[in-house]
Design a protein around this motif. Sequence first.
Motif, PDB file in Angstrom:
ATOM      1  N   ASP A 199       1.188   3.665   8.569  1.00 33.17           N
ATOM      2  CA  ASP A 199       0.177   4.558   8.006  1.00 33.17           C
ATOM      3  C   ASP A 199      -0.099   4.229   6.536  1.00 33.17           C
ATOM      4  N   TRP A 200      -0.117   2.940   6.247  1.00 35.05           N
ATOM      5  CA  TRP A 200      -0.420   2.402   4.907  1.00 35.05           C
ATOM      6  C   TRP A 200       0.574   2.824   3.835  1.00 35.05           C
ATOM      7  N   LYS A 201       1.803   3.069   4.262  1.00 36.72           N
ATOM      8  CA  LYS A 201       2.880   3.342   3.306  1.00 36.72           C
ATOM      9  C   LYS A 201       3.499   1.998   2.925  1.00 36.72           C
ATOM     10  N   VAL A 202       3.473   1.670   1.642  1.00 33.20           N
ATOM     11  CA  VAL A 202       3.969   0.366   1.203  1.00 33.20           C
ATOM     12  C   VAL A 202       5.483   0.378   1.040  1.00 33.20           C
ATOM     13  N   ALA A 203       6.000   1.335   0.269  1.00 34.26           N
ATOM     14  CA  ALA A 203       7.427   1.366  -0.067  1.00 34.26           C
ATOM     15  C   ALA A 203       8.180   2.402   0.759  1.00 34.26           C
ATOM     16  N   GLY A 204       9.493   2.446   0.563  1.00 31.24           N
ATOM     17  CA  GLY A 204      10.319   3.445   1.232  1.00 31.24           C
ATOM     18  C   GLY A 204      10.893   2.931   2.538  1.00 31.24           C
ATOM     19  N   THR A 240       9.487  -2.906   3.925  1.00 31.64           N
ATOM     20  CA  THR A 240      10.742  -2.994   4.674  1.00 31.64           C
ATOM     21  C   THR A 240      10.537  -3.720   5.999  1.00 31.64           C
ATOM     22  N   LEU A 241       9.471  -3.366   6.703  1.00 28.21           N
ATOM     23  CA  LEU A 241       9.128  -4.032   7.971  1.00 28.21           C
ATOM     24  C   LEU A 241       8.960  -5.534   7.786  1.00 28.21           C
ATOM     25  N   LEU A 242       8.318  -5.904   6.687  1.00 32.96           N
ATOM     26  CA  LEU A 242       8.006  -7.309   6.429  1.00 32.96           C
ATOM     27  C   LEU A 242       9.170  -8.056   5.785  1.00 32.96           C
ATOM     28  N   GLY A 243      10.202  -7.309   5.386  1.00 38.74           N
ATOM     29  CA  GLY A 243      11.362  -7.931   4.759  1.00 38.74           C
ATOM     30  C   GLY A 243      11.075  -8.427   3.358  1.00 38.74           C
ATOM     31  N   MET A 244      10.271  -7.684   2.611  1.00 38.64           N
ATOM     32  CA  MET A 244       9.989  -8.052   1.221  1.00 38.64           C
ATOM     33  C   MET A 244      10.035  -6.823   0.324  1.00 38.64           C
ATOM     34  N   LYS A 245      10.103  -7.072  -0.985  1.00 39.29           N
ATOM     35  CA  LYS A 245      10.099  -5.969  -1.938  1.00 39.29           C
ATOM     36  C   LYS A 245       8.704  -5.356  -1.990  1.00 39.29           C
ATOM     37  N   PRO A 246       8.631  -4.036  -2.222  1.00 41.87           N
ATOM     38  CA  PRO A 246       7.326  -3.385  -2.353  1.00 41.87           C
ATOM     39  C   PRO A 246       6.450  -4.036  -3.435  1.00 41.87           C
ATOM     40  N   THR A 247       7.065  -4.485  -4.526  1.00 42.27           N
ATOM     41  CA  THR A 247       6.289  -5.128  -5.594  1.00 42.27           C
ATOM     42  C   THR A 247       5.685  -6.446  -5.106  1.00 42.27           C
ATOM     43  N   THR A 248       6.466  -7.181  -4.293  1.00 46.12           N
ATOM     44  CA  THR A 248       5.968  -8.427  -3.716  1.00 46.12           C
ATOM     45  C   THR A 248       4.806  -8.137  -2.785  1.00 46.12           C
ATOM     46  N   LEU A 249       4.967  -7.118  -1.935  1.00 47.03           N
ATOM     47  CA  LEU A 249       3.907  -6.746  -1.007  1.00 47.03           C
ATOM     48  C   LEU A 249       2.650  -6.343  -1.758  1.00 47.03           C
TER      49      LEU A 249
END
Length: 64
Positions: free
Chosen positions: A31-36, A42-51
């Motif tokens: 639902d377009w939640k980037v972090a948390g 988390t799903l993509l296995g990267m930091k929110p800042t990277t995403l």
Amino acid sequence: GGEGGTARVRTAKELEEIERSNIIAALESCDWKVAGDNGAATLLGMKPTTLSSRMKVLGIERRR
């Protein structure tokens, strides 16, 4: 796999398109939640800042 060891080589543009649709798929499922914990990063296995920076680079914006 299983094509006798000849991997299909993709162009940078193709990879960008793949990454773009992969990120959008992850965002949509969260639902377009980037972090948390249940966020796309988390799903993509990267930091929110990277995403976030990948989203900027690839021009991904939430559809209103």
